[in-house]
Design a protein around this motif. Sequence first.
Motif, short mmCIF file in Angstrom:
data_model
loop_
_atom_site.label_atom_id
_atom_site.label_comp_id
_atom_site.label_asym_id
_atom_site.label_seq_id
_atom_site.Cartn_x
_atom_site.Cartn_y
_atom_site.Cartn_z
N PHE A 1 0.45 -1.24 -0.24
CA PHE A 1 0.10 -0.11 -0.33
C PHE A 1 0.98 1.47 -0.16
CE2 PHE A 1 -2.84 3.01 1.93
CZ PHE A 1 -4.02 3.35 0.92
N ARG A 2 1.79 1.25 0.69
CA ARG A 2 2.65 2.58 0.98
C ARG A 2 3.22 2.49 -0.05
NH1 ARG A 2 2.34 4.11 5.93
NH2 ARG A 2 1.69 2.35 7.66
N ASN A 3 3.97 1.61 -1.18
CA ASN A 3 4.47 1.49 -2.34
C ASN A 3 3.85 2.22 -3.56
OD1 ASN A 3 6.65 0.55 -1.67
ND2 ASN A 3 6.46 -1.27 -2.12
N LEU A 4 2.47 1.45 -3.61
CA LEU A 4 1.81 2.29 -4.65
C LEU A 4 1.33 3.47 -4.39
CD1 LEU A 4 -1.41 -0.32 -4.23
CD2 LEU A 4 0.56 -0.32 -6.18
N LEU A 5 1.53 4.29 -3.52
CA LEU A 5 1.11 5.04 -2.65
C LEU A 5 1.92 6.52 -3.08
CD1 LEU A 5 -0.71 5.79 0.82
CD2 LEU A 5 -1.67 6.05 -1.57
N GLY A 6 3.10 5.64 -2.91
CA GLY A 6 4.98 5.99 -3.25
C GLY A 6 4.23 6.55 -4.93
N ALA A 7 3.96 5.75 -5.15
CA ALA A 7 3.89 5.28 -7.31
C ALA A 7 2.99 6.57 -7.68
CB ALA A 7 3.70 4.13 -7.15
N LEU A 8 2.02 7.19 -6.70
CA LEU A 8 1.02 7.89 -7.18
C LEU A 8 1.53 9.84 -7.08
CD1 LEU A 8 -2.76 7.06 -5.10
CD2 LEU A 8 -1.85 6.83 -8.06
N ARG A 9 1.62 10.34 -8.56
CA ARG A 9 1.58 11.75 -8.34
C ARG A 9 0.65 12.25 -7.40
NH1 ARG A 9 1.72 11.65 -14.03
NH2 ARG A 9 4.29 11.17 -14.69
N PRO A 10 0.98 13.76 -6.63
CA PRO A 10 -0.12 14.31 -6.08
C PRO A 10 -1.00 14.43 -6.70
CG PRO A 10 1.69 15.39 -5.74
CD PRO A 10 2.04 14.82 -7.16
N ASN A 11 -1.91 14.02 -5.80
CA ASN A 11 -3.92 13.94 -5.89
C ASN A 11 -4.05 12.80 -7.39
OD1 ASN A 11 -4.30 16.80 -5.14
ND2 ASN A 11 -3.38 17.69 -7.46
N GLY A 12 -3.34 12.16 -7.47
CA GLY A 12 -3.59 10.82 -8.08
C GLY A 12 -4.50 10.28 -7.06
N TYR A 13 -4.84 9.03 -7.70
CA TYR A 13 -6.17 8.08 -7.24
C TYR A 13 -5.64 6.53 -7.12
CZ TYR A 13 -9.32 11.59 -7.45
OH TYR A 13 -10.16 13.33 -7.43
N LEU A 14 -5.98 5.88 -6.25
CA LEU A 14 -5.52 4.53 -6.09
C LEU A 14 -7.49 4.21 -5.94
CD1 LEU A 14 -3.95 2.18 -5.58
CD2 LEU A 14 -3.14 2.87 -2.96
N PHE A 15 -7.48 2.26 -6.81
CA PHE A 15 -8.70 1.69 -6.03
C PHE A 15 -7.88 0.57 -6.23
CE2 PHE A 15 -12.42 3.96 -9.17
CZ PHE A 15 -11.79 5.46 -9.31
N LEU A 16 -8.64 -0.05 -4.95
CA LEU A 16 -8.61 -1.63 -4.71
C LEU A 16 -10.12 -2.33 -4.86
CD1 LEU A 16 -7.19 -0.68 -1.14
CD2 LEU A 16 -5.88 -0.61 -3.05
N GLY A 17 -9.87 -3.72 -4.78
CA GLY A 17 -10.94 -4.03 -5.25
C GLY A 17 -12.34 -3.96 -3.88
N GLU A 18 -13.13 -4.24 -5.01
CA GLU A 18 -14.32 -3.21 -4.42
C GLU A 18 -14.71 -3.92 -2.79
OE1 GLU A 18 -17.37 -5.87 -6.62
OE2 GLU A 18 -18.47 -4.02 -6.20
N SER A 19 -14.33 -5.46 -2.34
CA SER A 19 -13.88 -5.87 -1.65
C SER A 19 -13.22 -5.28 0.04
CB SER A 19 -14.19 -6.86 -1.46
OG SER A 19 -12.83 -7.65 -1.53
N GLU A 20 -12.01 -4.57 -0.98
CA GLU A 20 -11.01 -4.41 0.42
C GLU A 20 -11.37 -2.44 0.90
OE1 GLU A 20 -7.71 -5.39 -2.22
OE2 GLU A 20 -8.71 -5.88 -3.65
N ILE A 21 -10.96 -2.08 1.95
CA ILE A 21 -10.44 -0.79 2.07
C ILE A 21 -9.49 -0.38 2.13
CG2 ILE A 21 -11.51 0.10 5.04
CD1 ILE A 21 -13.37 -2.15 4.71
N VAL A 22 -9.32 0.67 1.86
CA VAL A 22 -8.60 1.87 2.14
C VAL A 22 -7.91 2.03 3.28
CG1 VAL A 22 -7.05 3.82 1.43
CG2 VAL A 22 -8.63 2.95 0.14
N PRO A 23 -7.11 1.71 4.32
CA PRO A 23 -6.95 2.10 6.02
C PRO A 23 -6.76 3.24 5.84
CG PRO A 23 -4.30 0.92 4.40
CD PRO A 23 -5.17 0.75 3.41
N PRO A 24 -6.37 3.85 7.07
CA PRO A 24 -6.71 5.40 7.30
C PRO A 24 -5.40 5.96 7.10
CG PRO A 24 -7.81 4.38 9.10
CD PRO A 24 -7.74 3.53 8.29
#
Length: 266
Positions: A227-250
């Motif tokens: 999850f940290r790697n994925l957020l690191g890969a995003l540009r500012p304001n970019g979006y991350l989609f997980l599977g529909e039954s998955e939850i983005v941790p706070p």
Amino acid sequence: MEASLTLTKQELEKFADIAYRETGIRISPQKLELMNNRLSRRLRELNLRSFRDYLEMLQRPGSNEMSNFVETITTNETYFFRCPRHFRLLSRQILNTFQSPTIDVWSAACSTGEEPYSLAIALLERMPNARNRKIRIFASDIDRKVLKKASDGVYGDYALRFVRPEFLKKYFIPLNNGMYQVIPELRQMVLFGQHNLQNPFPKGKVDLIFCRNVLIYFDDQSKDQVFRNLLGALRPNGYLFLGESEIVPPLSGVHRVEASVAQKKG
Ligand SMILES: C[S@@+](CC[C@H](N)C(=O)[O-])C[C@H]1O[C@@H](n2cnc3c(N)ncnc32)[C@H](O)[C@@H]1O
């Protein structure tokens, strides 16, 4: 005579340890029967007589069986426009916020390619001025076999069952055998490559990541790291989609758009 193969709990634990080390996937004891079936198939292909022989083969220094093992244990279920809610959100609220002339998308754990091609269609259809912008979709998976199928881009009824008839006509070429191949324009938009989600990815390079229905197989520790790697890969304001039954941790630096979708703060 073909030996009947029965995977013991102890053998499953050993395979599970290897799987966890190589992929981050946790195989629970409840998967005994499923793994028995999947691994037995591989043993037959290799003409091996016992799971112990296969464990030895995997652990032998210089063994090149590991990638086949990974391909044997992964679940590759996917289809076009999986989770329509995600595609609606993308089309109605997100794509029109992308301003830059170049848009980078990453389908992380793309399996046989239905997800990145669905994204390509959604972007062409719903992103303003799409054909005058540069859209690059990187699609990766740990499993080389699915990547080969993905780059061929040939699909049957099961994969295509949620594709609207007008999109089927516009973006697919019917083949003689009842299958459909995605048109060259879509194939040119997607670059396929092998990537293990446990490994780092270049930082701040993508506007949109779909990483759906793979982290469900990971334990909390590997999930957090990915999850940290994925957020690191995003540009500012970019979006991350997980599977529909998955939850983005706070997490700080992240705005939750809905349970399974996050935006990295600018
Ligand atoms: C169930 S499919 C999901 C496909 C697609 N994202 C979807 O939601 O329809 C999960 C994929 O994750 C891949 N996978 C499993 N572990 C992985 C890892 N450590 N790195 C990259 N891909 C992985 C599997 O090979 C499989 O193709």
